[in-house]
Write a protein that holds these residues in place. Structure first.
Motif, short mmCIF file in Angstrom:
data_model
loop_
_atom_site.label_atom_id
_atom_site.label_comp_id
_atom_site.label_asym_id
_atom_site.label_seq_id
_atom_site.Cartn_x
_atom_site.Cartn_y
_atom_site.Cartn_z
N ARG A 12 0.82 -1.21 0.07
CA ARG A 12 -0.03 0.05 0.20
C ARG A 12 0.70 1.33 -0.13
N LYS A 13 0.57 1.90 -0.72
CA LYS A 13 0.90 3.67 -0.79
C LYS A 13 1.00 4.25 0.48
N ALA A 14 2.06 4.52 1.47
CA ALA A 14 1.76 4.81 2.74
C ALA A 14 2.88 5.90 3.03
N ARG A 15 2.50 6.82 4.21
CA ARG A 15 3.47 7.73 4.90
C ARG A 15 3.99 7.02 5.76
N LEU A 16 5.44 6.73 5.46
CA LEU A 16 6.32 6.19 6.52
C LEU A 16 6.41 7.05 8.20
N THR A 17 6.27 6.35 9.08
CA THR A 17 6.10 6.98 10.43
C THR A 17 7.43 6.49 11.20
N ASN A 18 7.85 5.26 11.27
CA ASN A 18 8.72 5.02 11.71
C ASN A 18 9.35 3.37 11.48
N ILE A 19 10.58 3.25 11.61
CA ILE A 19 11.38 1.92 11.38
C ILE A 19 11.94 1.13 12.42
N TYR A 20 11.80 -0.04 12.53
CA TYR A 20 12.51 -0.74 13.82
C TYR A 20 13.34 -1.74 12.85
N VAL A 21 14.60 -1.72 13.63
CA VAL A 21 15.74 -2.74 13.00
C VAL A 21 16.06 -3.79 14.17
N TYR A 22 16.08 -5.10 13.91
CA TYR A 22 16.46 -5.98 14.97
C TYR A 22 17.59 -6.78 14.43
N ALA A 23 18.85 -6.43 15.13
CA ALA A 23 20.26 -7.00 14.64
C ALA A 23 20.81 -7.72 15.74
N VAL A 24 21.64 -8.66 15.49
CA VAL A 24 22.53 -9.51 16.51
C VAL A 24 24.02 -8.85 16.26
N GLU A 25 24.43 -8.36 17.41
CA GLU A 25 25.70 -8.00 17.44
C GLU A 25 26.85 -9.06 16.97
N PHE A 26 27.65 -8.88 15.97
CA PHE A 26 28.66 -10.00 15.84
C PHE A 26 30.03 -9.11 15.54
N GLY A 27 30.87 -8.96 16.26
CA GLY A 27 32.03 -8.11 15.83
C GLY A 27 31.78 -6.51 15.53
N VAL A 28 32.33 -6.03 14.53
CA VAL A 28 32.31 -4.79 14.06
C VAL A 28 30.84 -4.36 13.78
N PHE A 29 30.31 -5.25 12.68
CA PHE A 29 29.04 -4.90 12.09
C PHE A 29 28.00 -5.82 12.56
N PRO A 30 26.82 -5.16 13.00
CA PRO A 30 25.60 -6.05 13.39
C PRO A 30 25.10 -6.78 12.20
N ASP A 31 24.75 -7.84 12.42
CA ASP A 31 23.84 -8.78 11.55
C ASP A 31 22.48 -8.59 11.72
N VAL A 32 21.76 -7.79 10.60
CA VAL A 32 20.51 -7.46 10.65
C VAL A 32 19.60 -8.62 10.31
N LYS A 33 18.78 -8.95 11.19
CA LYS A 33 17.79 -9.99 11.08
C LYS A 33 16.55 -9.65 10.10
N PHE A 34 15.76 -8.62 10.71
CA PHE A 34 14.58 -8.07 9.91
C PHE A 34 14.49 -6.61 10.42
N ILE A 35 13.49 -6.06 9.80
CA ILE A 35 13.42 -4.56 9.58
C ILE A 35 11.53 -4.48 9.76
N GLU A 36 11.20 -3.53 10.49
CA GLU A 36 9.65 -3.36 10.26
C GLU A 36 9.64 -2.11 9.83
N LEU A 37 8.48 -1.66 9.15
CA LEU A 37 7.94 -0.43 8.57
C LEU A 37 6.71 -0.20 9.33
N TYR A 38 6.53 1.03 9.56
CA TYR A 38 5.23 1.47 10.25
C TYR A 38 4.98 2.61 9.55
N GLY A 39 3.44 2.80 9.33
CA GLY A 39 3.10 4.06 8.68
C GLY A 39 1.50 3.96 8.57
N GLU A 40 1.11 5.20 7.73
CA GLU A 40 -0.51 5.42 7.46
C GLU A 40 -0.56 5.52 5.93
#
Length: 173
Positions: A130-158
């Protein structure tokens, strides 16, 4: 059996999505959206970047910065690596009031800075088809060394047409 119980007991509550107790940044006319992560409540805020005469800055249409809730809510600029590898963006002008952009860390998602009434702007994208206005994003990552390993992101909007809440979870391989 004990190891199974320990795994359940120590599971990160953020692994189930955006925690309910996370703060919402102050709302103002230039706020486009914000990003929060499971590491802590510190928040990256994305505002329209205006010139002195009120127009969108054609070279840098968005100003991204931290609100460091872990340090009493102070504001800090993103550092070089955060801008170049994680939370920074690339943009291109479509018209003086419309810009396409994507995150340097995930170029597959395209967003737009688009007009929202007189002298106001919004971030627009497709959320769950759906065409939406983005309000916020949540990023879930596991810390491994220098760069986190992103597992998923969530998009929230209207949704633009109805104003109804829209949500999408994107698993990162």
């Amino acid at each position: 059996m004990k190891s199974e119980l320990k795994k359940k007991y120590y599971q990160d509550p953020g692994s189930k999505g955006l925690p309910a107790n996370y703060p919402v940044p102050p709302l103002d006319d230039d706020l486009l959206f914000y990003i929060q992560r499971n590491q802590n409540q510190d928040t990256i805020v994305y505002n329209v970047n205006r010139t002195a005469d009120g127009y969108i800055n054609r070279d840098l249409p968005i100003h991204a910065y931290w609100i460091k809730y872990s340090e009493g809510g102070i504001k800090r600029e993103l550092n070089y690596l955060q801008n170049k590898l994680a939370y920074g963006y690339e943009s291109r002008e479509i018209s003086p009031e419309l810009y396409a952009f994507n995150f340097v860390s995930y170029p597959d998602l395209i967003f737009y800075v688009a007009p929202k009434g007189k002298d106001r702007f919004q971030a627009v994208t497709q959320i769950n088809g759906r065409k939406a206005r983005l309000t916020n994003i949540y990023v879930y990552a596991v810390e491994f060394g220098v760069f986190p390993d992103v597992k998923f992101i969530e998009l929230y909007g209207e949704e633009l047409n109805t104003g109804l809440f829209v949500y999408q979870n994107i698993t990162i391989d």
